[in-house]
Design an enzyme around this catalytic site. Structure first.
Site, PDB file in Angstrom:
ATOM      1  CG  HIS B  44      37.534  43.719  29.087  1.00 56.71           C
ATOM      2  ND1 HIS B  44      36.482  42.946  28.642  1.00 56.71           N
ATOM      3  CD2 HIS B  44      37.107  44.271  30.251  1.00 56.71           C
ATOM      4  CE1 HIS B  44      35.474  43.042  29.496  1.00 56.71           C
ATOM      5  NE2 HIS B  44      35.837  43.834  30.484  1.00 56.71           N
ATOM      6  CG  ASP B  73      36.908  40.502  26.272  1.00 59.60           C
ATOM      7  OD1 ASP B  73      38.025  40.286  26.787  1.00 59.60           O
ATOM      8  OD2 ASP B  73      36.175  41.447  26.616  1.00 59.60           O
ATOM      9  CB  SER B 145      34.136  42.385  32.992  1.00 61.79           C
ATOM     10  OG  SER B 145      33.409  43.212  32.138  1.00 61.79           O
TER      11      SER B 145
END
Lengths: 293, 191
Positions: B44, B73, B145
């Site tokens: 992402h 992910d 992230s």
């Protein structure tokens, strides 16, 4: 050169592993599980506020699933006690007199899906006896700087050696997360196993907060008086306004609750009352609620 | 080698990159897998267009998307340079609740921020399928992230991926990350 951080890490993980052998997951309400501690053979202790209105719960033990029957719940200390067929020895208790602010503490829980859970922090405050806002009498004030995740409510608070400090609770939100000390939990367990509940002081009156003239601003108006109750024996009447008990102001019902802990049963107190516009004093002997068996 | 939090964090920081992708240039982090420029991050983080990587020393490189995970992910990107400080990866199978966990990343644009906490649990999440997560009681923010979650030896045990509503950080275990990278490298070797 030794890796101090690695040592701390291994110490903490070992403490969690050892404590988690006596920590169960408790499926006490439909939204999320909480945790409980295998307190002594046949007994499980958990967080009262995390339970729905149930009389048995599914539990996940280190060894597998089981079903626990509720033996009693004490809202005042936030402790629920269950009977459960298990033979796990009680966790080794930490020395309560050696606890100090700043000591390392771990909250050990168990989650339905991922097994043992851990959070780490310190005892941010260690002091003497205190009373919860529901009138629970707690031996030591053990405040944690740890946020207790919902699944870990009712889990074990342990020291760096994995020894039990108490039961994790954040239901007394004014103080954040606390450990309910093992000694307090033991008293609740003993009372509940003996008589199904923890005796609490009881007056036998229905009350409502009411505005009064003067600095105190509010008091408690008596709406009903139970027959044969200690309030009836003391001659309290409907319409009386309670303003203080033994000089402690009563502005709301919670303040009265806080004065009616188990140690209040049988004690003689002086209630300050406004009756027909006159301030008077009434001697009251605190009773206990009669339970229908 | 010395072993304190500062040294461990410094080594991790050098193996952690800042990633900006797309027009909005939303930021994330990444971990250097090989000295020859392969970097692993969250899918992402790199989904939205041209990717730019900034190293700990401020050097910037354009990066190419090499592979992304179908079930996880995860993404692998490549920068065209040599001699990068690759991170040391550890085995996530050995991770235990209560262990110290250290996260490095670029939360809210602060480069190389370090946060410390403990591993809260290891396993699947209620209502989120069979995937195993390392759940860590570590304070993270957007921009973490794709950055590393490391143990007390400074070994990467997971890739920080999201934060739950209750504040718990979720990391994809290093075992899953390494398996993904091995498959990527094998595919490249075959091509």
């Amino acid at each position: 050169m030794p890796n101090a951080l690695l040592e701390l890490s291994q110490t903490a993980a070992a403490a969690v592993e050892s404590a988690s052998r006596s920590v169960a997951s408790v499926q006490g309400n439909p939204r999320f599980g909480s945790s409980g501690v295998l307190w002594s053979p046949g007994v499980l202790v958990s967080a009262e506020h995390a339970l729905a209105d149930v009389d048995k719960v599914e539990v996940i033990l280190p060894q597998g699933h089981g079903e626990a029957q509720i033996a009693g719940r004490d809202r005042a200390t936030g402790i629920a006690v269950f009977r459960l067929d298990h033979q796990v020895a009680a966790p080794v208790p930490a020395d309560a007199t050696a606890l100090r602010a700043g000591s390392l503490a771990l909250v050990v829980g168990r989650s339905l899906r991922s097994g043992p859970t851990a959070s780490m922090g310190i005892l941010s405050s260690v002091s003497g006896r205190w009373r919860t806002r529901f009138g629970g009498d707690v031996d030591q004030f053990l405040q944690l700087d740890i946020s207790i995740y919902p699944t870990a409510e009712g889990g074990a608070v342990v020291d760096a050696e994995g020894k039990l400090i108490g039961i994790a609770s954040s239901s007394f939100s004014r103080y954040g997360a606390v450990a309910i000390p093992a000694a307090t939990v033991q008293r609740v367990v003993d009372a509940i196993l003996a008589q199904g509940h923890v005796a609490r002081g009881y007056l036998g009156i229905g009350l409502r907060e009411v505005a009064i003239a003067g600095e105190q601003k509010s008091g408690l108006i008596v709406l009903s008086v139970e027959e044969r109750s200690s309030a009836a024996a003391a001659g309290l009447l409907m319409g009386d306004v309670l303003t203080a008990l033994d000089g402690t102001p009563l502005r709301d019902a919670e303040q009265l609750q806080a004065l009616l802990g188990s140690d209040s049963v049988g004690s003689k107190r002086v209630a300050s009352v406004i009756r027909a516009g006159q301030a008077i004093e009434v001697a009251v002997t605190i009773g206990t609620r009669r339970r229908e068996a | 080698m010395s072993y304190n939090l500062g040294d461990i964090a410094e080594r991790l920081r050098r193996s952690t990159v800042q990633i900006r992708a797309g027009r909005g240039r939303s930021g994330g982090s990444g971990v250097i897998w090989s000295s020859t420029g392969l970097i692993v991050t969250n899918r992402h983080v790199v989904e939205s267009g041209a990717i730019e990587v900034e190293l700990w020393d401020g050097r910037r490189f354009p990066a190419k998307l090499k592979a992304w995970g179908r079930h996880h992910d995860l993404a692998a990107i490549k920068v065209d340079t040599l001699g990068l400080p690759a991170a040391a990866f550890g085995s996530s199978a050995a991770v235990r609740p209560g262990e110290i966990a250290i996260a490095v990343g670029n939360p809210l644009g602060f480069a190389g921020a370090v946060s410390r906490g403990v591993v809260h649990a290891v396993g699947p999440l209620r209502g989120a399928g069979p995937q195993t997560w390392i759940q860590a009681a570590v304070r993270l923010a957007p921009g973490n992230s794709g950055g590393p979650l490391a143990n007390a030896s400074g070994k990467v045990i997971g890739l920080n991926t999201m934060v739950l509503g209750n504040g718990l950080a979720l990391a994809i275990p290093s075992g899953t990350v390494m398996e993904f990278l091995r498959v990527c490298e094998a595919r490249r070797g075959a091509a």
